[in-house]
Motif scaffolding. Sequence first.
Motif, PDB file in Angstrom:
ATOM      1  N   LEU A  81       0.800  -1.226   0.000  1.00 47.29           N
ATOM      2  CA  LEU A  81       0.000   0.000   0.000  1.00 47.29           C
ATOM      3  C   LEU A  81       0.834   1.278   0.000  1.00 47.29           C
ATOM      4  O   LEU A  81       0.310   2.362  -0.272  1.00 47.29           O
ATOM      5  CB  LEU A  81      -0.946  -0.003   1.204  1.00 47.29           C
ATOM      6  CG  LEU A  81      -2.037  -1.073   1.186  1.00 47.29           C
ATOM      7  CD1 LEU A  81      -2.761  -1.125   2.525  1.00 47.29           C
ATOM      8  CD2 LEU A  81      -3.014  -0.824   0.047  1.00 47.29           C
ATOM      9  N   ARG A  82       2.124   1.173   0.289  1.00 41.98           N
ATOM     10  CA  ARG A  82       2.984   2.364   0.388  1.00 41.98           C
ATOM     11  C   ARG A  82       2.943   3.283  -0.824  1.00 41.98           C
ATOM     12  O   ARG A  82       2.922   4.490  -0.655  1.00 41.98           O
ATOM     13  CB  ARG A  82       4.439   1.967   0.641  1.00 41.98           C
ATOM     14  CG  ARG A  82       4.730   1.678   2.053  1.00 41.98           C
ATOM     15  CD  ARG A  82       6.174   1.403   2.376  1.00 41.98           C
ATOM     16  NE  ARG A  82       7.019   0.989   1.286  1.00 41.98           N
ATOM     17  CZ  ARG A  82       8.320   1.166   1.253  1.00 41.98           C
ATOM     18  NH1 ARG A  82       8.936   1.768   2.239  1.00 41.98           N
ATOM     19  NH2 ARG A  82       9.050   0.742   0.251  1.00 41.98           N
ATOM     20  N   PRO A  83       2.928   2.773  -2.044  1.00 41.27           N
ATOM     21  CA  PRO A  83       2.899   3.704  -3.182  1.00 41.27           C
ATOM     22  C   PRO A  83       1.593   4.504  -3.287  1.00 41.27           C
ATOM     23  O   PRO A  83       1.572   5.560  -3.899  1.00 41.27           O
ATOM     24  CB  PRO A  83       3.058   2.791  -4.403  1.00 41.27           C
ATOM     25  CG  PRO A  83       3.640   1.532  -3.886  1.00 41.27           C
ATOM     26  CD  PRO A  83       3.127   1.387  -2.484  1.00 41.27           C
ATOM     27  N   ALA A  84       0.523   4.011  -2.679  1.00 47.45           N
ATOM     28  CA  ALA A  84      -0.784   4.651  -2.827  1.00 47.45           C
ATOM     29  C   ALA A  84      -1.219   5.460  -1.608  1.00 47.45           C
ATOM     30  O   ALA A  84      -2.103   6.306  -1.728  1.00 47.45           O
ATOM     31  CB  ALA A  84      -1.839   3.593  -3.130  1.00 47.45           C
ATOM     32  N   MET A  85      -0.623   5.195  -0.455  1.00 48.86           N
ATOM     33  CA  MET A  85      -1.078   5.832   0.782  1.00 48.86           C
ATOM     34  C   MET A  85       0.114   6.231   1.649  1.00 48.86           C
ATOM     35  O   MET A  85       1.178   5.626   1.557  1.00 48.86           O
ATOM     36  CB  MET A  85      -1.951   4.850   1.596  1.00 48.86           C
ATOM     37  CG  MET A  85      -3.213   4.397   0.930  1.00 48.86           C
ATOM     38  SD  MET A  85      -4.073   3.098   1.876  1.00 48.86           S
ATOM     39  CE  MET A  85      -4.601   4.001   3.320  1.00 48.86           C
ATOM     40  N   LYS A  86      -0.109   7.209   2.511  1.00 47.04           N
ATOM     41  CA  LYS A  86       0.907   7.569   3.502  1.00 47.04           C
ATOM     42  C   LYS A  86       0.980   6.456   4.543  1.00 47.04           C
ATOM     43  O   LYS A  86      -0.026   5.816   4.846  1.00 47.04           O
ATOM     44  CB  LYS A  86       0.537   8.880   4.185  1.00 47.04           C
ATOM     45  CG  LYS A  86       0.592  10.064   3.264  1.00 47.04           C
ATOM     46  CD  LYS A  86       0.215  11.326   4.011  1.00 47.04           C
ATOM     47  CE  LYS A  86       0.264  12.505   3.060  1.00 47.04           C
ATOM     48  NZ  LYS A  86      -0.070  13.760   3.725  1.00 47.04           N
ATOM     49  N   LEU A  87       2.157   6.259   5.100  1.00 47.15           N
ATOM     50  CA  LEU A  87       2.350   5.192   6.081  1.00 47.15           C
ATOM     51  C   LEU A  87       1.410   5.332   7.278  1.00 47.15           C
ATOM     52  O   LEU A  87       0.867   4.339   7.761  1.00 47.15           O
ATOM     53  CB  LEU A  87       3.804   5.167   6.559  1.00 47.15           C
ATOM     54  CG  LEU A  87       4.799   4.605   5.547  1.00 47.15           C
ATOM     55  CD1 LEU A  87       6.229   4.843   6.014  1.00 47.15           C
ATOM     56  CD2 LEU A  87       4.556   3.128   5.319  1.00 47.15           C
ATOM     57  N   GLU A  88       1.203   6.545   7.745  1.00 45.68           N
ATOM     58  CA  GLU A  88       0.306   6.758   8.887  1.00 45.68           C
ATOM     59  C   GLU A  88      -1.125   6.353   8.529  1.00 45.68           C
ATOM     60  O   GLU A  88      -1.853   5.822   9.368  1.00 45.68           O
ATOM     61  CB  GLU A  88       0.345   8.219   9.348  1.00 45.68           C
ATOM     62  CG  GLU A  88       1.658   8.619   9.996  1.00 45.68           C
ATOM     63  CD  GLU A  88       2.791   8.878   8.996  1.00 45.68           C
ATOM     64  OE1 GLU A  88       2.525   9.038   7.771  1.00 45.68           O
ATOM     65  OE2 GLU A  88       3.952   8.904   9.424  1.00 45.68           O
ATOM     66  N   SER A  89      -1.528   6.595   7.285  1.00 45.25           N
ATOM     67  CA  SER A  89      -2.874   6.215   6.838  1.00 45.25           C
ATOM     68  C   SER A  89      -3.011   4.705   6.734  1.00 45.25           C
ATOM     69  O   SER A  89      -4.055   4.147   7.061  1.00 45.25           O
ATOM     70  CB  SER A  89      -3.195   6.866   5.487  1.00 45.25           C
ATOM     71  OG  SER A  89      -3.197   8.269   5.605  1.00 45.25           O
ATOM     72  N   ILE A  90      -1.954   4.048   6.287  1.00 45.06           N
ATOM     73  CA  ILE A  90      -1.965   2.582   6.207  1.00 45.06           C
ATOM     74  C   ILE A  90      -2.093   2.002   7.614  1.00 45.06           C
ATOM     75  O   ILE A  90      -2.898   1.099   7.850  1.00 45.06           O
ATOM     76  CB  ILE A  90      -0.692   2.053   5.511  1.00 45.06           C
ATOM     77  CG1 ILE A  90      -0.625   2.525   4.065  1.00 45.06           C
ATOM     78  CG2 ILE A  90      -0.631   0.528   5.587  1.00 45.06           C
ATOM     79  CD1 ILE A  90       0.717   2.292   3.394  1.00 45.06           C
ATOM     80  N   ALA A  91      -1.312   2.530   8.547  1.00 44.87           N
ATOM     81  CA  ALA A  91      -1.365   2.057   9.928  1.00 44.87           C
ATOM     82  C   ALA A  91      -2.758   2.272  10.514  1.00 44.87           C
ATOM     83  O   ALA A  91      -3.298   1.386  11.190  1.00 44.87           O
ATOM     84  CB  ALA A  91      -0.313   2.765  10.776  1.00 44.87           C
TER      85      ALA A  91
END
Length: 146
Positions: A81-91
Amino acid sequence: MTGNLPGTTLPLPEGQQDALFTVLDPIFAVSPGGLLSQVTELTGLGAATIQNWVKRGWVSNPVSKRYGELHVARILLINLLRPAMKLESIAALLRYVNGSVDDRTDDIIPETQLYSLLCSVLTRLEPQDSIITHESIITLIGAQLE
């Protein structure tokens, strides 16, 4: 879908219609989990990146320095998901779906299954002769969740 198993450096097995986490089952069948060096090789991520994700609480601590199926699935989800979202949003998304990273009892869906479902949707989103729309994504996700 051709290329690598999503989120990994592993080539997708020929004839594999869906990129399922079960492709990795043989790895976990012979050992209680992988060492950090093995996980970095599998994912293409640096050791410091994975350790940072553990330190931030996005991935649970390894058990006896080994990363099990759920650890690896969570790392693959974040990496995918990293290419599509910020890491904080993924978490935040993963917390929403599965609550505390260290508590399996509050999970709505195990990370291994979530990874498989996401990959299954992604394999069907490859544009052939059509344009991918928001509606087509929602339809595919709905079909997969049924």
